[in-house]
Design an enzyme around this catalytic site. Structure first.
Site: not given
Length: 73
Positions: A5-6, A66, A68
């Site tokens: 996600e990140d 969601h 970082i």
């Protein structure tokens, strides 16, 4: 395997990767698997992500990362 996600990369070349985001309308490749945080050392010749263990007492079943970010002091 399900994607990240990140990612946040520290000045020393260590990268922290969040994975496992579940969001309504977003296809999940592992809907029953909790989210994860991985560490990747970009200084290595053949970097491989390593899953970080999350301490006991944390509600891992509902972990849904969601994004970082890191703070360097």
């Amino acid at each position: 395997e399900a994607g990240s996600e990140d990612i946040d990369i520290l000045p020393n070349g260590l990268a922290f990767i969040s994975s496992g985001l579940k969001y309504p309308g977003l296809k999940s490749f592992a809907p029953d698997k909790p989210g994860e945080i991985f560490l990747l050392d970009l200084n290595e010749d053949n970097p491989r992500p390593v899953e970080l263990r999350i301490s006991r007492g944390f509600d891992l079943a509902s972990f849904n990362p969601h994004g970082i970010s890191t703070y360097v002091d």
